[in-house]
Design an enzyme around this catalytic site. Structure first.
Site, PDB file in Angstrom:
ATOM      1  N   ASP A  34      11.091 -37.468   0.089  1.00  0.00           N
ATOM      2  CA  ASP A  34      10.819 -36.537   1.180  1.00  0.00           C
ATOM      3  C   ASP A  34      10.762 -35.107   0.665  1.00  0.00           C
ATOM      4  O   ASP A  34      10.482 -34.878  -0.510  1.00  0.00           O
ATOM      5  CB  ASP A  34      11.894 -36.696   2.266  1.00  0.00           C
ATOM      6  CG  ASP A  34      11.329 -36.578   3.676  1.00  0.00           C
ATOM      7  OD1 ASP A  34      10.779 -35.506   3.998  1.00  0.00           O
ATOM      8  OD2 ASP A  34      11.428 -37.538   4.455  1.00  0.00           O
ATOM      9  N   HIS A  41      12.316 -31.469   6.998  1.00  0.00           N
ATOM     10  CA  HIS A  41      11.937 -32.857   7.261  1.00  0.00           C
ATOM     11  C   HIS A  41      12.856 -33.844   6.538  1.00  0.00           C
ATOM     12  O   HIS A  41      13.349 -34.816   7.123  1.00  0.00           O
ATOM     13  CB  HIS A  41      10.480 -33.059   6.827  1.00  0.00           C
ATOM     14  CG  HIS A  41       9.870 -34.352   7.232  1.00  0.00           C
ATOM     15  ND1 HIS A  41      10.032 -35.509   6.491  1.00  0.00           N
ATOM     16  CD2 HIS A  41       9.075 -34.687   8.272  1.00  0.00           C
ATOM     17  CE1 HIS A  41       9.353 -36.496   7.069  1.00  0.00           C
ATOM     18  NE2 HIS A  41       8.768 -36.028   8.150  1.00  0.00           N
ATOM     19  N   SER A  86       7.305 -40.409  11.527  1.00  0.00           N
ATOM     20  CA  SER A  86       8.241 -40.269  10.415  1.00  0.00           C
ATOM     21  C   SER A  86       9.676 -40.120  10.890  1.00  0.00           C
ATOM     22  O   SER A  86      10.607 -40.189  10.091  1.00  0.00           O
ATOM     23  CB  SER A  86       7.855 -39.087   9.520  1.00  0.00           C
ATOM     24  OG  SER A  86       7.706 -37.908  10.261  1.00  0.00           O
TER      25      SER A  86
END
Length: 737
Positions: free
Chosen positions: A149, A214, A519
């Site tokens: 990520d 994220h 996601s």
């Protein structure tokens, strides 16, 4: 999905590589930089890992030296050697050089590097997974979850190591000293980054630290500690937690703010993670995934699901029963409700209201209508709310930067996700937008006020509008997606290095933030895979996937007209997944038989087996039944509109429930479809015993251009093992007619 033994990991990795490599062969690449304008990054795959890493790396240079004619040119070309878990290298090559390499006997595949985009207090409780759920702490504590990520925030409470002992003995990873990175501990046991293209990213840092937010969000959703009193501006309050809070976390930063996530970096992360002892890998990015694959944000378009291989868990994003709404009062006393997170209390009873189209600066009226950057006249919007149409995120930032109070934004998109605003704002649908525009132009002094956001309970679950739909474009015989999981307005940990919105002018920071996307759904499923593995450490990836799918809660077709093409087997059900009763298990050869039946030539399947092992599909024992695969769901595609279509599905289940069990078949068939199960009862006398059965599905031609579904449920006194059966009358290939 998951695996504990190195052999299982290698098999899973090889299977993933097939999809990974095959997809790339038909895709474009990105040109290399730093003086190699005529070169491109390629990945050259040579098969299984070499016995000696140093010798493998040297062989890569020798191969390039032979190609380029000198050692110096080879060293300049070589970008990275993958030597730990498989044998491959990345290099800067011309198209002709890549073609020449691909023709060499020792080279399995050559493909261009691509870049991919990045696409909980309430969500776990909503899927029936309370904080008090039964756990196996010792086994959970030995599980290592790896995330590919944007990085991670090591100082977050979600990754504190209070109560954790040393990492499990199997762990071979490391955590070095990096810029802006406070270091690892016994919870966050590993952190690395890969940026093999060497391109400078001015908005990111060469460190595993998360600048975007994220990676921190997905990591804490999957395996974050229980953190009480989490919220965002007083909204979504509760205890934030991951599915497996006692599991260890390792981050492989492969995604960068400006360049996204490249194949070269992903391959390096796979090479490292498998070698270092990671049990569950979760990747919430486009086009690639090993453990949990989110379906890209391409919905609600038909057949938009991108990742469709049967060895992947393909996840749809669903909504929970909470929405963030703001009350809007117009000067004519009409009250409307908009969607979004507005953390501001109004200071006035009403504010002047103007349409962006009527407040254009030196730009066209059309740009001002959408409140685009530098499109508004500061004099005309100062101290006012501005009505704008939605074209891109950041309208509130533009209005505030132009001197306005905030914005009422009309969107033609389906409104199911709450955008977070940095100024008093909300989003309304087209019907309400037209009413607001009419009001503005019906009076000399239009006015309005937007109130602070409230939490509102709504019917759920439902599939997000952005979540891609089936049918599976890769195979007419495999139903995709597999399962749905929460992916709308999920609260989880966040980075302190980015404001809440990331927009210009926003100075607010928070330990937690709301995010939406497929996601966000992916780490929910990866977390449940880890949870199941903590109780069943020797189960295969296919068995864990089967447990997740056959125990999913059926979803309402009335709320989701696309049915199983939207939500697969249904909504994630963590508690039941631990004890599924029966599982549909598979190994490497099952996938090879499936690919042969799909028409792949044996020569292209070598990548699954490694060098020295070949596949001859014509001499291989064919897979059984219509789909040649022991899959937990079934999909029959109509052949033509003139005669019935029949499919015989052959399945084998393994008893993982009580040793002595009796299961009876319960069939639900839609109109125009006949479903027969043979035999109708399965008797087991011991654990891990296998039983086979056939499902004959016959669909009438009148179902052309329609999609209907039924189901088969094997029921015992303690378990229900459910498989959707979908009949797809919408075909891509009309040649049969």
């Amino acid at each position: 999905m998951t695996s504990e033994q190195e052999g299982e990991k290698q098999a899973t990795n090889n299977i993933h590589n097939h999809k990974f490599l095959q997809e790339k062969q038909s895709q474009g690449s990105v040109a290399a930089t730093n003086g190699n304008k005529n070169k491109e990054f390629y990945i050259v795959y040579l098969g299984d890992s070499h016995e000696n890493e140093e010798h493998a790396a040297q062989s890569h240079l020798q191969l390039l030296s032979s190609l380029k004619g000198s050692d110096d040119a080879a060293k300049e070309s070589l970008v990275y050697s993958y030597t730990k878990s498989f044998n491959a290298f990345a290099a800067k090559l011309s198209e002709d050089e890549a073609e020449e390499l691909s023709n060499l006997e020792e080279v399995v595949s050559v493909f261009p590097n691509r870049y991919h985009e990045l696409h909980t207090t309430k969500s776990w409780d909503f899927v029936g997974f309370p904080q008090t759920a039964r756990r196996n702490p010792k086994m959970e504590n030995d599980i290592v979850v790896g995330l590919f990520d944007t990085g991670i925030t090591p100082q977050s409470d979600s990754f504190a190591d209070k109560g954790f002992g040393p990492p499990p003995s199997k762990w071979k990873g490391s955590c070095g000293h990096f810029a802006n990175f406070s270091g690892c501990n016994n919870k966050l046991i590993g952190a690395r980054y890969f940026k093999l293209d060497g391109a400078h990213d001015p908005d990111d840092i060469l460190s595993p630290v998360d600048v975007h937010g994220h990676g921190t969000h997905t990591s804490s959703t999957l395996a974050g500690n229980v953190v009480p009193d989490a919220d965002l501006f007083g909204l979504a309050g509760g205890a934030a937690r991951g599915a497996v809070p006692w599991a260890r976390v390792t981050m492989y930063k492969v995604c960068w703010v400006n360049s996204g996530c490249s194949d070269m970096d992903l391959f390096a992360a796979f090479d490292a993670a498998i070698h270092e002892g990671v049990d569950v890998i979760s990747i919430s990015i486009g086009h690639t995934d090993l453990d949990c694959d989110f379906r890209r944000n391409g919905g609600p378009n038909f057949a938009s699901v991108a990742n469709h291989a049967p060895w992947l868990v393909t996840v749809a994003a669903s909504g929970i029963d909470r929405q963030f709404q703001s009350k809007v009062q117009l000067g004519n006393e009409r009250t409307l409700w908009g969607l979004g997170v507005n953390a501001f209390d109004p200071k006035e009873k009403l504010y002047p209201l103007v349409s962006g189209a009527d407040a254009a600066a030196n730009s066209s009226e059309e740009s001002a209508r959408y409140c685009m950057d530098n499109s508004l006249d500061r004099v005309k919007v100062k101290g006012k709310l501005v009505y704008c149409k939605f074209a891109a995120r950041g309208v509130d930032s533009v209005v505030k930067g132009s001197g306005g109070i905030g914005a009422i934004i009309e969107s033609q998109q389906f409104l199911d996700t709450a955008q977070i605003f940095m100024a008093p704002s909300t989003m309304v649908n087209g019907t309400l937008g037209e009413a607001i525009d009419e009001y503005i132009h019906s009076t000399r002094s239009p006015s309005a006020v937007i109130h602070r956001t409230e939490e509102v309970k709504i019917p759920a679950p439902f599939v997000a509008s952005f979540s891609s739909r089936g049918p599976n474009p890769g195979s007419q015989r495999i139903l995709k997606p597999d399962v749905a999981a929460p992916g709308i307005d999920i609260l989880a940990s966040y980075t302190p290095m980015r404001s809440v919105t990331g927009l210009k002018g926003d100075t607010r920071y928070s330990k937690f933030n709301l995010m939406s996307g497929t996601s966000m759904a992916c780490p929910h499923v990866a977390g449940v895979a880890a949870y199941v593995k903590s109780f069943h450490p020797i189960w295969t990836p296919a068995a864990i996937k089967s447990a997740i799918m056959t125990t999913a809660k059926p979803m309402s077709r009335r709320m989701n007209p696309d049915g199983e093409f939207a939500y697969g087997a249904g909504q994630l059900n963590p508690i039941r997944a631990v004890n599924p009763g029966l599982v549909y298990d598979m190994g490497e050869m099952s996938y090879i038989q499936f690919l042969c039946s799909e028409g792949y030539p044996g020569s292209s399947l070598q990548v699954l087996l490694g060098p020295g092992r070949t596949v001859n599909c014509s001499s291989l024992v064919p897979g059984l039944g219509y789909d040649s695969l022991n899959y937990p769901t079934m999909q029959l595609t109509l052949r033509n509109s003139r005669e019935p279509t029949t499919g015989v599905f052959v399945r084998t289940v393994t008893n993982v429930g009580p040793a002595r069990s009796m299961y009876n078949a319960t069939v639900r068939a839609p109109k125009g479809v006949k479903i027969v199960v043979k035999p109708t009862s399965l008797s087991f006398t011991r654990a891990m015993q296998k039983r086979s059965f056939k499902v004959v599905v016959e669909a009438e031609p009148a179902l052309e251009n329609r999609v209907v579904s039924g189901s088969l449920a094997w029921k015992s006194s303690t378990h229900v093992v459910r498989s959707p059966i979908v009949i797809n009358g919408i075909r891509f290939d009309r040649e049969a007619d």
